[in-house]
Design a protein around this motif. Structure first.
Motif, PDB file in Angstrom:
ATOM      1  N   ALA A 161      31.497  73.008  43.229  1.00 39.50           N
ATOM      2  CA  ALA A 161      31.882  72.251  44.424  1.00 39.50           C
ATOM      3  C   ALA A 161      31.180  70.889  44.455  1.00 39.50           C
ATOM      4  O   ALA A 161      31.809  69.865  44.787  1.00 39.50           O
ATOM      5  N   ILE A 162      29.892  70.887  44.109  1.00 41.98           N
ATOM      6  CA  ILE A 162      29.129  69.621  44.079  1.00 41.98           C
ATOM      7  C   ILE A 162      29.724  68.672  43.038  1.00 41.98           C
ATOM      8  O   ILE A 162      29.925  67.487  43.304  1.00 41.98           O
ATOM      9  N   GLY A 163      30.031  69.206  41.857  1.00 47.47           N
ATOM     10  CA  GLY A 163      30.597  68.389  40.780  1.00 47.47           C
ATOM     11  C   GLY A 163      31.945  67.811  41.149  1.00 47.47           C
ATOM     12  O   GLY A 163      32.198  66.613  40.959  1.00 47.47           O
ATOM     13  N   ILE A 164      32.832  68.667  41.695  1.00 45.29           N
ATOM     14  CA  ILE A 164      34.180  68.216  42.063  1.00 45.29           C
ATOM     15  C   ILE A 164      34.110  67.183  43.189  1.00 45.29           C
ATOM     16  O   ILE A 164      34.789  66.147  43.147  1.00 45.29           O
ATOM     17  N   LEU A 165      33.270  67.450  44.193  1.00 41.74           N
ATOM     18  CA  LEU A 165      33.138  66.523  45.327  1.00 41.74           C
ATOM     19  C   LEU A 165      32.643  65.157  44.846  1.00 41.74           C
ATOM     20  O   LEU A 165      33.150  64.121  45.295  1.00 41.74           O
ATOM     21  N   SER A 166      31.687  65.166  43.942  1.00 45.15           N
ATOM     22  CA  SER A 166      31.158  63.908  43.408  1.00 45.15           C
ATOM     23  C   SER A 166      32.244  63.117  42.692  1.00 45.15           C
ATOM     24  O   SER A 166      32.401  61.912  42.900  1.00 45.15           O
ATOM     25  N   ILE A 167      33.006  63.814  41.844  1.00 39.48           N
ATOM     26  CA  ILE A 167      34.077  63.152  41.085  1.00 39.48           C
ATOM     27  C   ILE A 167      35.136  62.598  42.025  1.00 39.48           C
ATOM     28  O   ILE A 167      35.620  61.471  41.851  1.00 39.48           O
ATOM     29  N   VAL A 168      35.492  63.367  43.049  1.00 40.68           N
ATOM     30  CA  VAL A 168      36.518  62.943  44.008  1.00 40.68           C
ATOM     31  C   VAL A 168      36.068  61.698  44.784  1.00 40.68           C
ATOM     32  O   VAL A 168      36.819  60.721  44.910  1.00 40.68           O
ATOM     33  N   ILE A 169      34.826  61.728  45.288  1.00 40.45           N
ATOM     34  CA  ILE A 169      34.312  60.594  46.069  1.00 40.45           C
ATOM     35  C   ILE A 169      34.249  59.332  45.214  1.00 40.45           C
ATOM     36  O   ILE A 169      34.691  58.253  45.634  1.00 40.45           O
ATOM     37  N   ILE A 170      33.703  59.462  43.998  1.00 37.32           N
ATOM     38  CA  ILE A 170      33.602  58.307  43.092  1.00 37.32           C
ATOM     39  C   ILE A 170      34.999  57.830  42.700  1.00 37.32           C
ATOM     40  O   ILE A 170      35.268  56.626  42.628  1.00 37.32           O
ATOM     41  N   GLY A 171      35.908  58.774  42.490  1.00 37.34           N
ATOM     42  CA  GLY A 171      37.291  58.431  42.145  1.00 37.34           C
ATOM     43  C   GLY A 171      37.980  57.661  43.251  1.00 37.34           C
ATOM     44  O   GLY A 171      38.675  56.666  42.999  1.00 37.34           O
TER      45      GLY A 171
END
Length: 559
Positions: free
Chosen positions: A144-154
């Motif tokens: 969840a942390i990894g996906i959230l980070s990628i989504v926000i940066i994306g």
């Protein structure tokens, strides 16, 4: 093992790493936190970037990482507390250059702060020891942390691309601006900003060392051709993003240069072109003998500063811009005998009047009667509304500091953009007037030579271009102001030079003429000088062809 307690200890350590970002949100004057919405977006970005290591690191290792980061947490908190902006590359460089004596003196004078710092370190170490090695986040939490980070940066990157596409119709320029914006945004987030700046400083120092090695044995053979009774003070002011079209001294409809319009002994040059439309490219063409068709001198010869040093001048460099250690500014400024930096951040409200007391102290320096001073101003650097105090907010409505980058650069905000830009020129006029008054007060043989690095687009025509650095530049990017002021004593001592300066006022001039003109004005000669490139000389080549080196590395003929 009590998982709730473990989460609590981890949350406190996360909060400690987050402290510099929180302080910036609370008291910062940086554009990244200039409005409520920006504060929220910045908080989210910081949160996900600080949490990202937990997607692959054990919490125990995160605790150890916090201990390693401790000195940088304290340093960044100090920078934000005192300057209301994140640390700069140059401040990071100074942190590593501080010697034992300087550090011990600083600590002795701030014992209470030292005590608080020790307590702070003790808390971090204690929290880290409380985290158990066997404590791990669940796999779903890590994902969840990894996906959230990628989504926000994306999302942030897509937003940057969208904003850049409204300013550029060329894909490479759009992506270049989007990548640059993301780099700037990451460069505000602690601790990522520290890692980025340390890497940049490290690479920059290597480049600077190589540059110094390159020019180590180079000599211009410059000599002063006379000995004057009066002190000699020659000042080169490098402007930033100033285009001639918005100066009333060049017949702009608004009264943006009321002082320069009326000051005695001011000569405005009416047909001047920059040899590049981006700062990092244009500066070598001002300070060295490099030209768009011959780049050799850019990093294989010293800047004009060394020619003045050879002729017996003490040299100074004052900057109100944060500079990269490995940038052209880092190279050339390192040649000066004295270097002073008044800058805070390009993204904070910084004004060029910070230079006044530094210039005054230099003018009081009696160690040498001959001085050559380079002043690098922040001028009209984007964001224009950050470049002048409220007292110079004369043209309204102007931009407000809370606007997002997208809103600021919107075509619908054209009038506010132009008004803010004109206010920055109005302030530049005041700054130049003040420099001239400081020089006048010394009653010396003096001149001030002001030239901008490049111009700026302000949605001037149906091309709807804003800012600068386009592969195909408009005239607004390369038609620049060049203004010279000479003192009464200079006029008396160098009557012929002043006559030639006036005679050549309306001829075709390029920024590459600066090197030879500065030396000629100071009555300095060197064996390989080209008098035809000095517009302070009667043999100045009025038919010279002017060229521009564009951002793609191609040479464009301007005439």
């Amino acid at each position: 093992m009590n998982r709730k307690k473990q989460y609590f200890y981890l949350a406190l350590l996360w909060l400690i790493v987050m402290l510099p970002n929180l302080l910036l949100i609370l008291i910062g004057e940086d554009s990244v936190v200039a409005s409520g919405l920006k504060k929220i977006v910045f908080f989210i970005l910081c949160g996900v970037l600080i949490s990202l290591p937990l997607s692959f690191l054990k919490p125990k290792y995160f605790g150890w990482l916090t201990i390693v980061l401790f000195p940088f947490i304290v340093f960044e908190l100090s920078m934000i507390y005192f300057y209301k902006a994140p640390s700069s590359e140059e401040s990071i460089n100074l942190l590593f250059l501080t010697n034992y004596h300087e550090a011990s003196e600083l600590l002795k004078g701030n014992l209470q702060i030292v005590l608080y710092t020790i307590i702070f370190l003790f808390i971090i170490v204690w929290l880290s020891t409380k985290l158990k090695k066997e404590f791990k986040l669940f796999k779903k939490q890590k994902i969840a942390i990894g996906i959230l980070s990628i989504v926000i940066i994306g999302i942030l990157y897509i937003r940057n691309v969208n904003a850049a596409s409204k300013l550029h119709d060329n894909w490479s320029e759009t992506m270049g601006l989007a990548n640059f914006s993301l780099n700037v945004q990451f460069g505000k987030v602690f601790p990522l900003d520290i890692a980025m700046k340390i890497n940049s400083v490290s690479n920059g120092l290597k480049k600077r060392k190589a540059y110094k090695q390159n020019i180590k044995n180079f000599k211009f053979g410059a000599v002063k051709n006379d000995t004057l009774k009066e002190p000699e003070i020659y000042v080169l002011v490098i402007g930033e993003t100033a285009r001639k079209h918005n100066f009333s001294i060049y017949n702009y409809s608004r009264k943006t240069t009321p002082y320069l319009d009326t000051i005695k002994n001011v000569i405005p040059y009416t047909n001047v072109s920059s040899a590049a439309n981006l700062t990092s490219i244009s500066i070598p063409f001002i300070l060295t003998r490099a030209t768009p068709n011959n780049l050799e001198a850019k990093f294989n010869e010293p800047a004009v500063i060394n020619a003045f040093k050879e002729a017996g001048f003490k040299t100074y460099w004052i900057t109100n811009q944060s500079i990269g250690v490995g940038s052209v500014f880092g190279f050339y400024s390192s040649l000066a005998d004295v270097y002073k930096n008044t800058a805070i951040s390009l993204d904070a409200a910084t004004y060029d009047d910070a230079i006044f007391p530094v210039l005054d102290s230099i003018l009081q320096d009696t160690s040498n009667s001959k001085k050559f001073i380079v002043i690098h101003t922040i001028g009209s650097h984007f964001r224009y509304n950050y470049r002048y105090p409220e007292t110079f907010n004369q043209f309204k409505p102007a931009l407000t500091r809370g606007l997002s980058l997208e809103s600021t650069t919107s075509l619908s905000n054209k009038q506010a953009l132009v008004n803010s830009y004109d206010n920055s020129i109005l302030y530049t006029d005041y700054v130049l007037k003040s420099f001239i008054e400081q020089l006048k007060s010394k009653r010396s043989n003096a001149f001030l030579y002001y030239i901008s690095d490049h111009g700026e687009n302000l949605y001037d025509d149906d091309k709807n271009k804003l800012l600068h650095g386009f592969v195909t530049p408009t005239k607004y990017e390369f038609e620049i102001p060049l203004i010279i002021w000479t003192s009464d004593k200079y006029n008396k001592n160098y009557t012929q030079k002043v006559a030639d300066l006036k005679r050549n006022q309306h001829l075709k001039i390029s920024s590459i003429n600066t090197f030879n003109t500065l030396l000629d004005m100071a009555n300095i000669s060197y064996p390989l000088e080209i008098k035809q490139q000095s517009f302070a000389d009667s043999t100045f080549n009025k038919n010279q062809h002017r060229y521009l080196y564009n951002t793609n590395g191609k040479v464009i003929k301007l005439d």
